[in-house]
Design an enzyme around this catalytic site. Structure first.
Site, mmCIF file in Angstrom:
data_model
loop_
_atom_site.group_PDB
_atom_site.id
_atom_site.type_symbol
_atom_site.label_atom_id
_atom_site.label_comp_id
_atom_site.label_asym_id
_atom_site.label_seq_id
_atom_site.Cartn_x
_atom_site.Cartn_y
_atom_site.Cartn_z
ATOM 1 N N TYR A 106 0.840 -1.203 0.000
ATOM 2 C CA TYR A 106 0.000 0.000 0.000
ATOM 3 C C TYR A 106 0.873 1.251 0.000
ATOM 4 O O TYR A 106 1.907 1.305 0.691
ATOM 5 C CB TYR A 106 -0.866 -0.011 1.253
ATOM 6 C CG TYR A 106 -1.700 1.232 1.498
ATOM 7 C CD1 TYR A 106 -2.819 1.513 0.719
ATOM 8 C CD2 TYR A 106 -1.375 2.112 2.527
ATOM 9 C CE1 TYR A 106 -3.589 2.634 0.957
ATOM 10 C CE2 TYR A 106 -2.147 3.235 2.769
ATOM 11 C CZ TYR A 106 -3.257 3.499 1.985
ATOM 12 O OH TYR A 106 -4.017 4.614 2.231
ATOM 13 N N ASP B 154 -0.341 15.822 6.025
ATOM 14 C CA ASP B 154 -1.300 15.164 5.140
ATOM 15 C C ASP B 154 -2.578 15.986 5.057
ATOM 16 O O ASP B 154 -3.632 15.604 5.587
ATOM 17 C CB ASP B 154 -1.582 13.756 5.675
ATOM 18 C CG ASP B 154 -2.509 12.950 4.782
ATOM 19 O OD1 ASP B 154 -2.631 13.296 3.587
ATOM 20 O OD2 ASP B 154 -3.121 11.988 5.278
ATOM 21 N N ASP C 101 -3.483 5.244 -2.033
ATOM 22 C CA ASP C 101 -4.293 6.337 -1.520
ATOM 23 C C ASP C 101 -4.379 7.405 -2.603
ATOM 24 O O ASP C 101 -3.352 7.892 -3.089
ATOM 25 C CB ASP C 101 -3.594 6.883 -0.265
ATOM 26 C CG ASP C 101 -4.364 7.973 0.452
ATOM 27 O OD1 ASP C 101 -5.372 8.455 -0.082
ATOM 28 O OD2 ASP C 101 -3.937 8.330 1.566
ATOM 29 N N ASP D 237 -6.461 10.164 -2.063
ATOM 30 C CA ASP D 237 -7.096 11.286 -1.375
ATOM 31 C C ASP D 237 -8.557 11.444 -1.831
ATOM 32 O O ASP D 237 -9.299 10.485 -1.864
ATOM 33 C CB ASP D 237 -6.285 12.565 -1.574
ATOM 34 C CG ASP D 237 -5.110 12.655 -0.606
ATOM 35 O OD1 ASP D 237 -4.913 11.721 0.192
ATOM 36 O OD2 ASP D 237 -4.377 13.650 -0.655
ATOM 37 N N HIS E 61 -8.056 4.120 -3.502
ATOM 38 C CA HIS E 61 -9.237 4.454 -2.706
ATOM 39 C C HIS E 61 -9.429 5.962 -2.706
ATOM 40 O O HIS E 61 -8.473 6.737 -2.669
ATOM 41 C CB HIS E 61 -9.176 3.872 -1.293
ATOM 42 C CG HIS E 61 -8.124 4.428 -0.374
ATOM 43 N ND1 HIS E 61 -8.192 5.685 0.175
ATOM 44 C CD2 HIS E 61 -6.997 3.867 0.113
ATOM 45 C CE1 HIS E 61 -7.147 5.872 0.964
ATOM 46 N NE2 HIS E 61 -6.401 4.800 0.937
ATOM 47 N N GLU F 51 -11.768 9.160 -0.936
ATOM 48 C CA GLU F 51 -12.440 9.449 0.328
ATOM 49 C C GLU F 51 -13.465 10.568 0.170
ATOM 50 O O GLU F 51 -13.358 11.388 -0.753
ATOM 51 C CB GLU F 51 -11.422 9.792 1.410
ATOM 52 C CG GLU F 51 -10.596 11.026 1.128
ATOM 53 C CD GLU F 51 -9.315 11.058 1.955
ATOM 54 O OE1 GLU F 51 -9.176 11.993 2.759
ATOM 55 O OE2 GLU F 51 -8.461 10.169 1.794
ATOM 56 N N CYS G 231 -6.044 14.283 8.002
ATOM 57 C CA CYS G 231 -5.800 12.911 8.423
ATOM 58 C C CYS G 231 -7.094 12.314 8.955
ATOM 59 O O CYS G 231 -7.841 12.966 9.689
ATOM 60 C CB CYS G 231 -4.720 12.868 9.498
ATOM 61 S SG CYS G 231 -4.551 11.253 10.301
ATOM 62 N N ARG H 226 -13.673 5.160 0.437
ATOM 63 C CA ARG H 226 -13.437 5.352 1.874
ATOM 64 C C ARG H 226 -14.442 6.382 2.390
ATOM 65 O O ARG H 226 -14.645 7.434 1.774
ATOM 66 C CB ARG H 226 -12.010 5.848 2.095
ATOM 67 C CG ARG H 226 -11.760 6.399 3.489
ATOM 68 C CD ARG H 226 -10.316 6.816 3.665
ATOM 69 N NE ARG H 226 -10.204 7.993 4.521
ATOM 70 C CZ ARG H 226 -9.049 8.536 4.903
ATOM 71 N NH1 ARG H 226 -7.905 8.013 4.501
ATOM 72 N NH2 ARG H 226 -9.043 9.620 5.656
ATOM 73 N N GLU I 179 -13.251 4.531 7.699
ATOM 74 C CA GLU I 179 -12.147 5.140 8.442
ATOM 75 C C GLU I 179 -12.548 5.475 9.872
ATOM 76 O O GLU I 179 -13.675 5.919 10.140
ATOM 77 C CB GLU I 179 -11.675 6.411 7.724
ATOM 78 C CG GLU I 179 -10.541 7.161 8.400
ATOM 79 C CD GLU I 179 -9.229 6.398 8.458
ATOM 80 O OE1 GLU I 179 -9.222 5.241 8.951
ATOM 81 O OE2 GLU I 179 -8.210 6.946 8.033
ATOM 82 N N ASN J 48 -8.504 -0.342 8.693
ATOM 83 C CA ASN J 48 -7.278 0.447 8.823
ATOM 84 C C ASN J 48 -6.741 0.337 10.246
ATOM 85 O O ASN J 48 -7.335 0.863 11.181
ATOM 86 C CB ASN J 48 -7.569 1.908 8.476
ATOM 87 C CG ASN J 48 -6.316 2.765 8.522
ATOM 88 O OD1 ASN J 48 -5.203 2.259 8.581
ATOM 89 N ND2 ASN J 48 -6.500 4.078 8.487
#
Length: 288
Positions: free
Chosen positions: A41, A55, A82, A84, A109, A111, A119, A154, A184, A206
Site C-alpha cells: 500500500y 497530510d 491512496d 485522497d 481508494h 475518500e 488525516c 473510503r 475510516e 485500517n
C-alpha cells in the site's frame, strides 16, 4: 502489471484476510515482498510526511502517481494506492484513475472528505454530500480501462456524522459501483464487527497506530469479515524513530561505530536490490 494487478488484489481478498503493509518507498516494497507479504500500500500520509509536509492535500496527483509508478515497478505485488479525494471533482477523478492505472497499480481508494482533506484520525474533518462522492465513484469506475482495476470508496463519516451515516454512505457508494469499502476511524472492536455485519462487501480495516481505532489483529478482523487489513504507517514510523535515534547518537558520539550492528549491511542492501543480477545482465549485453 497494469492489466493483472487489480485481478491479483481481488483474488487475494477473496481468499482473505490479507495483511497490507504501507511501503514508503520502492525499496520498502521489495522488503515487504521478500518477507512474505502478498500486497502493499502507498499511503498519502507517508508520502506527504516523507516530503516534509502534513497530510492536508498539499501534494498533487503528479507527485502521487510518480511515487506509485516507481513503487509498482519495484515489486511484483499488487499495489493499492491512496488517492485522497481524487484531486478534484468528477472529471479530475477520471484523470486520476487513468494516471494511476497507467502507473501499474492495482487500485485506488477515494475518500468523501472536503478538500483540503485532513488525516482520517484527526478532528475537524468535513464531508462532501454523499451524492457528490457517489458521482466520483461512478466517474472512477467509468474511467478505468481494466475492469479489474479496484475502485475503493473510503468514508470518513464515523468521526463527523456518526456510525449510522458511515453505513448509509458505504451502501450508497457500493450502489454507485465501488468494488470495496474502507470505513475510516471506527472506534471499537464492536463497531468493526457491526460495520461488517451491516455492509456486505469486501471491506478494508485500517490499523493505523495512535489513532481512534483499536489495534486489532489480522485474525480478529478476518473473523469479523474483513477482507483486507491495512497497516499504512507501521514501517514508516519504526524507520523514522530508528533514524531519529541514530542521528542523535551520531551527533553525540561523532562516529557511527556503535550503530553498525543496527544497520542493514551493504551486502544485504545489494541482495535486496539484486545488484549481482544487474551486473550479470550488463556483462551479457557487452559480450553480445
Amino acid at each position: 502489471m497494469a492489466a493483472t494487478a487489480g485481478l491479483a488484489l481481488r483474488q487475494l481478498w477473496a481468499a482473505g484476510p490479507v495483511a497490507v503493509p504501507g511501503v514508503f518507498n520502492p525499496l520498502t516494497a521489495r522488503l515487504a515482498e521478500r518477507v512474505g507479504f502478498r500486497a502493499v500500500y502507498m499511503s498519502g500520509g507517508a508520502l506527504s510526511a516523507g516530503n516534509g509536509v502534513p497530510d492536508i492535500g498539499l501534494l498533487g496527483v503528479t507527485e502521487f502517481v510518480q511515487a506509485a509508478q516507481l513503487t509498482a515497478q519495484a515489486t511484483t505485488l499488487p499495489l493499492l494506492c491512496d488517492a485522497d479525494t481524487g484531486f478534484g471533482e468528477t472529471l479530475n477523478v477520471e484523470r486520476t484513475v487513468r494516471l494511476f492505472e497507467a502507473a501499474g497499480v492495482a487500485g485506488v481508494h477515494l475518500e468523501d472528505q472536503v478538500m483540503p482533506k485532513r488525516c482520517g484520525h484527526l478532528a475537524g474533518k468535513s464531508l462532501v454530500d454523499a451524492d457528490v462522492m457517489a458521482a466520483k465513484v461512478r466517474a472512477a469506475v467509468a474511467a478505468r480501462r481494466d475492469a479489474s482495476f479496484v475502485v475503493m470508496a473510503r468514508t470518513d463519516a464515523r468521526g463527523v456524522t456518526g456510525f449510522d451515516d458511515a453505513v448509509r454512505r458505504a451502501k450508497q457508494y457500493l450502489a454507485a459501483g465501488a468494488d470495496a469499502i474502507f470505513p475510516e476511524a471506527l472506534e471499537t472492536a464492536e463497531e468493526f464487527a457491526r460495520f461488517a455485519a451491516e455492509v456486505k462487501a469486501p471491506l478494508l480495516a485500517n490499523m493505523t497506530e495512535f489513532g481512534k481505532s483499536p489495534n486489532l489483529s489480522v485474525a480478529e478482523l478476518g473473523a469479523m469479515g474483513y477482507a483486507m487489513v491495512l497497516f499504512p504507517l507501521t514501517a514508516f514510523r519504526v524507520a523514522m524513530k530508528a533514524a531519529e535515534e541514530a542521528l542523535k547518537e551520531l551527533h553525540a558520539a561523532g562516529h557511527q561505530r556503535d550503530l553498525l550492528p543496527r544497520m542493514q549491511t551493504r551486502a544485504e542492501l545489494y541482495d535486496v536490490l539484486d545488484y549481482p543480477g544487474y551486473e550479470a545482465r550488463d556483462r551479457g549485453y557487452l559480450r553480445g
